[in-house]
Write an enzyme that holds these catalytic residues in place. Structure first.
Site, short mmCIF file in Angstrom:
data_model
loop_
_atom_site.label_atom_id
_atom_site.label_comp_id
_atom_site.label_asym_id
_atom_site.label_seq_id
_atom_site.Cartn_x
_atom_site.Cartn_y
_atom_site.Cartn_z
N GLU A 26 -64.95 -36.87 22.17
CA GLU A 26 -64.72 -35.88 21.12
C GLU A 26 -64.10 -36.56 19.89
OE1 GLU A 26 -62.38 -32.64 22.59
OE2 GLU A 26 -62.33 -31.59 20.67
N ASN A 71 -63.03 -28.75 21.58
CA ASN A 71 -62.46 -27.77 20.65
C ASN A 71 -62.80 -28.13 19.19
OD1 ASN A 71 -61.33 -26.55 22.88
ND2 ASN A 71 -59.31 -27.47 22.60
N ASN A 171 -68.39 -24.45 22.60
CA ASN A 171 -67.42 -25.01 23.55
C ASN A 171 -66.36 -23.98 23.90
OD1 ASN A 171 -65.95 -27.38 24.88
ND2 ASN A 171 -64.39 -26.63 23.45
N GLU A 172 -66.13 -23.80 25.18
CA GLU A 172 -65.02 -22.95 25.69
C GLU A 172 -64.84 -21.68 24.86
OE1 GLU A 172 -61.48 -25.36 26.25
OE2 GLU A 172 -62.37 -26.37 27.97
N TYR A 243 -59.38 -29.39 34.60
CA TYR A 243 -58.48 -30.54 34.55
C TYR A 243 -57.46 -30.39 35.66
CZ TYR A 243 -60.59 -31.64 30.05
OH TYR A 243 -61.48 -31.97 29.06
N GLU A 291 -66.67 -31.02 31.56
CA GLU A 291 -65.33 -31.60 31.32
C GLU A 291 -64.57 -31.61 32.64
OE1 GLU A 291 -62.91 -30.36 27.98
OE2 GLU A 291 -64.71 -29.90 26.81
N GLN A 351 -62.09 -37.68 28.92
CA GLN A 351 -63.13 -38.13 28.03
C GLN A 351 -63.43 -39.59 28.35
OE1 GLN A 351 -62.41 -36.92 23.96
NE2 GLN A 351 -61.73 -34.88 24.54
O1 AHR Z 1 -60.89 -32.66 26.38
C1 AHR Z 1 -59.86 -32.09 25.66
C2 AHR Z 1 -60.10 -30.62 25.39
O2 AHR Z 1 -60.03 -29.89 26.58
C3 AHR Z 1 -61.44 -30.26 24.82
O3 AHR Z 1 -61.48 -30.37 23.44
C4 AHR Z 1 -61.59 -28.83 25.22
O4 AHR Z 1 -62.94 -28.45 25.40
C5 AHR Z 1 -60.77 -28.70 26.49
O5 AHR Z 1 -59.92 -27.61 26.45
#
Ligand code: AHR
Length: 503
Positions: A26, A71, A171-172, A243, A291, A351
């Site tokens: 990103e 984001n 995205n999201e 995550y 992600e 990432q």
């Molecule tokens: O990877 C960091 C962020 O985590 C990304 O921008 C977003 O899509 C997620 O919330």
């Protein structure tokens, strides 16, 4: 601990889509600027791309990369990143409270991806923008020539179209933090119309619609049902993000989050099936887990920093330092993706460089591989073929997030063409070695050709610029084939890649 494992060549789960080993990068922090692009760095080429980082990336054999956000994409104007660099605007990036210089845009990134041998998977802005801008971006990127936008690209020195086949629809979009956040119905309609337009442009294009930002969202999993009901026929994948962290310092519970992820995948799989049945649809939608990673070490401090800072350019952000425990976790998560490869066709480590990443790079300084680089790399190199349904009998444990978690985590991939079987094994037991006994059925003359291992480290051991190779894989020993069975001892808290030739 006794561990009996049964592998049969005909008990297959699915043919693994090689894009299961993809990545995400990103425009944030020092991922692009400093991470892959740093003109003036001793290893930079004429385009400013760091060759030291590129080499580490190439060694991962990444099939596809999602770009440019995240984001960031939800307020991004793709046009800012094209044309002469000295005329590109500096903009405020609302997602990460930073300044974006736009020195890298789509055409530069395409050059880098090409050198890295990776296909691009592009995300369009469905936050602050919509269908019209997404459509223009597609035409600029993919149309050969003879239209205003394709000729504009050619005038920028990019003669040939990039021919990008995978497109992410925002995205999201369920996240209240997202610029242009929408309800499921608002987003589902927009995603449907955008996907439809993309497929009118080229029916071989594949589209990825946003699922929930994670399985902890209040709107999960209703979001998925509502969104899919709006756009099912025009999309190929629904995205999942997650995550992980060991916030409570409980290693076994941390590992239990892998099984929890299996349930997340199963739930979305069920939601896809429900919508497919309700719509009497013929097409199948799969999961794009675009992600995933460990992200908790600096999360609170980082949050405080970026929310208060004054729009810096490419600041150090989310630069997690990964330890041996994280490497064991990532090894297990890769195993889960292999076991779920009937549903999950694409997955992206989030990432790739500097920002929650397997590769770190200092400005003007060295690049190094973090602990998690290796399990991700081994899955990518050796996890291609057919995922096998493997029976494992061993002791189990209960933890806060799951019950009956097996101490031995096993995934297996049979490469019929190459005549190899690879077993990826994590012994998660904190103190007991595993007495491994693998019955191999249906294979011809199995022989162990390589045994890679990560073991014997303190769970908190890390790599860094001054000690880049503290936690690295080594050649294992003590495992071998006896009378057609694979046997050996696997130390407590260890990760193994057992590669066999199977005729
Ligand atoms: O990877 C960091 C962020 O985590 C990304 O921008 C977003 O899509 C997620 O919330």
């Amino acid at each position: 601990m006794k561990a009996r494992v049964t592998v049969h060549r005909d008990f297959r789960i699915a043919s693994i889509d090689h894009r299961l080993y993809s990545a995400f990068i990103e425009h944030m922090g020092r991922a692009i600027y400093t991470g892959i692009y740093e003109p003036g760095h001793p290893s930079a080429d004429a385009n400013g791309f760091r060759q030291d980082v590129l080499k580490f990336v190439q060694d991962l054999k990444i099939p596809a990369i999602r770009y440019p956000g995240g984001n960031f994409v939800s307020a991004y104007r793709w046009e800012d990143g094209i044309g002469p660099k000295d005329q590109r605007p500096v903009r405020l990036d609302l997602a990460w409270r930073s300044k974006e210089t736009n020195q890298v845009g789509i055409n530069e990134f395409a050059i880098w991806a090409d050198m890295a041998g990776i296909d691009m998977m592009l995300a369009v802005n469905l936050g602050s923008r919509g269908l019209e801008d997404a459509r223009d971006f597609l035409e600029y990127v993919n149309f050969p020539g003879g239209t205003q936008l394709s000729e504009l690209r050619r005038s920028h020195g990019t003669e040939k179209p990039h021919d990008v086949k995978m497109w992410c629809l925002g995205n999201e979009m369920d996240g209240p933090w997202q610029v242009g956040h929408k309800t499921a119905i608002e987003y589902g309609r927009l995603a449907d119309e955008t996907a439809k337009a993309f497929k009118l442009f080229d029916k071989s294009i594949e589209t990825v619609v946003c699922g929930s930002s994670n399985d902890g969202m209040k709107t999960y999993p209703e979001w998925e049902r509502q969104v899919l009901e709006e756009c099912y026929e025009n999309v190929n994948y629904i995205s999942l993000h997650k995550y992980f962290g060991n916030q409570s310092g409980d290693t076994l519970n941390f590992f239990g989050k892998i099984e929890q992820t299996g349930r997340y995948i199963q739930t979305i799989g069920g939601t896809i099936d429900y919508v497919k049945a309700k719509k009497r649809a013929k097409n199948s939608v799969y999961i794009c887990f675009d992600e995933w990673n460990v992200w908790y070490h600096n999360i609170e401090e980082d949050g405080r920093r970026w929310r208060s800072w004054d729009w810096p350019e490419a600041p150090a952000l989310l630069e997690e330092t990964y330890n041996f425990e994280d490497a064991l976790f990532v090894a297990g998560l890769m195993n889960e993706f292999i076991r779920r490869s009937d549903r999950v066709k694409i997955a992206c480590i989030a990432q790739l460089v500097n920002v929650i990443a397997p590769i770190r790079a200092e400005k003007g300084g060295p690049a190094w591989r973090q602990t998690i680089y290796y399990p991700y790399q081994f899955a990518s190199l050796y996890g291609r073929g057919e995922a096998l349904n493997i029976a494992v009998e061993c002791k189990t444990y209960d933890c806060a997030v799951e019950n009956e978690v097996k101490y031995l985590d096993v995934a297996g991939v049979h490469d019929r063409e190459g005549g190899t079987l690879t077993l990826f094994v994590v012994n998660r037991h904190l103190s007991e070695a595993a007495d491994l006994d693998v019955a191999l059925h249906g294979f011809t003359n199995p022989r162990l050709i390589e045994h890679l291992v990560m073991e014997g480290h303190d769970l908190r051991a890390v790599n860094g610029p001054d000690h880049p190779e503290r936690v690295v894989p080594t050649q294992g020993n003590g495992v071998g084939v006896e009378d057609g069975a694979l046997k050996g001892k696997l130390a407590a808290l260890s990760y193994h890649v057992l590669r066999l030739s199977v005729g």
